[in-house]
Scaffold this active site. Structure first.
Site, PDB file in Angstrom:
ATOM      1  N   ASP A  80       0.790  -1.307   0.071  1.00  0.00           N
ATOM      2  CA  ASP A  80       0.009   0.188   0.022  1.00  0.00           C
ATOM      3  C   ASP A  80       0.807   1.186   0.028  1.00  0.00           C
ATOM      4  O   ASP A  80       1.657   1.336   0.948  1.00  0.00           O
ATOM      5  CB  ASP A  80      -0.761  -0.252   1.194  1.00  0.00           C
ATOM      6  N   GLY A 179      -7.504   8.282   6.971  1.00  0.00           N
ATOM      7  CA  GLY A 179      -7.664   8.511   8.180  1.00  0.00           C
ATOM      8  C   GLY A 179      -8.936   9.031   8.684  1.00  0.00           C
ATOM      9  O   GLY A 179     -10.017   8.546   8.414  1.00  0.00           O
ATOM     10  N   HIS A 208      -9.579   5.330  -2.009  1.00  0.00           N
ATOM     11  CA  HIS A 208      -8.804   5.225  -0.764  1.00  0.00           C
ATOM     12  C   HIS A 208      -9.558   6.188   0.328  1.00  0.00           C
ATOM     13  O   HIS A 208     -10.462   6.924  -0.100  1.00  0.00           O
ATOM     14  CB  HIS A 208      -7.584   6.001  -0.773  1.00  0.00           C
TER      15      HIS A 208
HETATM   16 ZN   LIG Z   1      -4.589   5.206   0.602  1.00  0.00          ZN
END
Ligand SMILES: [Zn+2]
Length: 307
Positions: A80, A179, A208
């Site tokens: 990743d 996040g 993502h």
């Molecule tokens: Zn990512």
């Protein structure tokens, strides 16, 4: 069984579901993510971030590969956010079945150059590559002001990027961030932009920052071309919140008592995400023919990786 990133995502892209991808950095996450994926018969991608890799060490990777290879569902193991050609090369040496090279913070031309270099290297041994354009941002914390500065992916640039680099999967900035979001911020997925990028490039798109996004929007995005969704914070927050709760009892000291309630919560997250992504039962769409030990093969469309 292990598949490449391209081969695990292709049936999802063709059928309008998405493969959940989880950042793995301890044994509990590994076992819980795989167990829940098997229970849901969902294909799954195990993500190893370079920072986590440095933390867990190469020996832990052996556990990841062993668990993936004996799984009853299709599994890919992907680096990743590789930041350099060297990191991507290290992942290939360790037999990852997919690598991500993230040059999205570089000028566009340099992003294309580094991505193309990794594609040429990885494709020589049949491993697929994910690239990224636009800004999905660093890990939290972020301010609301920082969220305003995000650069969305552009369909024309996406087309040029894919044609120039030959990537198999493309992560696009379409409204989510990595996040945990700042308080008061609700991400808004740009569904029309996803549709336009998909029309322009016709390869599977990757979302993502899948944690904290609105489920209905994610489900819609999946129907428009998102075929892989990265999840980290939602899984880890559930895991460690439950662990903290268990550990408030000072008498707790045995891992076999402490961990199971937390791993059950991780499994709940994985099940829920599989429902949101439409991947429950998705393993049936991979042509898998069980065989004797050491002879397992995906019979069609798969560059089988043996371990
Ligand atoms: Zn990512």
């Amino acid at each position: 069984m292990l598949l490449t990133g391209k081969d695990i995502v292709a049936p999802a892209y063709a059928r309008g579901f998405a493969v959940a991808s989880y950042n793995i950095s301890d044994y509990g996450m590994l076992m819980a993510v795989l167990a829940a994926s098997e229970a849901a018969q969902s294909p799954v991608i195990l993500l190893i971030h370079p920072d986590d890799w440095e933390f867990v060490g190469d020996q832990f990777l052996a556990s990841v590969f062993a668990a993936a290879a004996s799984s009853s569902v299709p599994v890919a193991i992907q680096l990743d956010h590789g930041a350099t050609v060297e990191q991507a090369a290290a992942a290939l040496r360790h037999q990852f079945t997919s690598v991500m090279i993230d040059g999205s913070l570089l000028p566009f031309d340099q992003n294309m150059a580094i991505t193309r270099e990794v594609v040429e290297m990885a494709h020589r041994i049949g491993v697929s590559v994910e690239g990224e354009i636009g800004t999905i941002g660093p890990r939290d914390p972020r301010s609301l002001e920082e969220m305003q500065d995000f650069v969305f992916a552009d369909p024309e640039q996406a087309k040029e990027f894919v044609e120039t680099t030959g990537v198999d999967l493309l992560a696009v900035a379409v409204g989510t961030a990595h996040g945990v979001y700042p308080a008061g911020f609700v991400p808004e997925l740009k569904l029309d932009l996803i549709a336009r990028i998909n029309d322009a490039i016709g390869i599977p798109l990757v979302l993502h920052g899948g944690s904290g996004a609105v489920d209905e929007q994610v489900s819609q995005a999946v129907k428009l071309g998102i075929a892989k969704v990265n999840i980290s914070a939602d899984m880890k927050t559930a895991y460690f919140t439950k662990l903290r709760e268990v550990l408030t009892d000072p008498a707790q000291r045995e891992p076999l008592d402490i961990y199971p309630p937390a791993l059950a919560v991780v499994q709940d997250v994985v099940r829920h995400k599989a429902e949101v992504l439409g991947s429950v039962g998705g393993a049936a769409h991979y042509d898998y023919r069980p065989a004797g030990i050491g002879e397992r093969r995906w019979t069609e469309g798969a560059a089988t990786v043996q371990h």
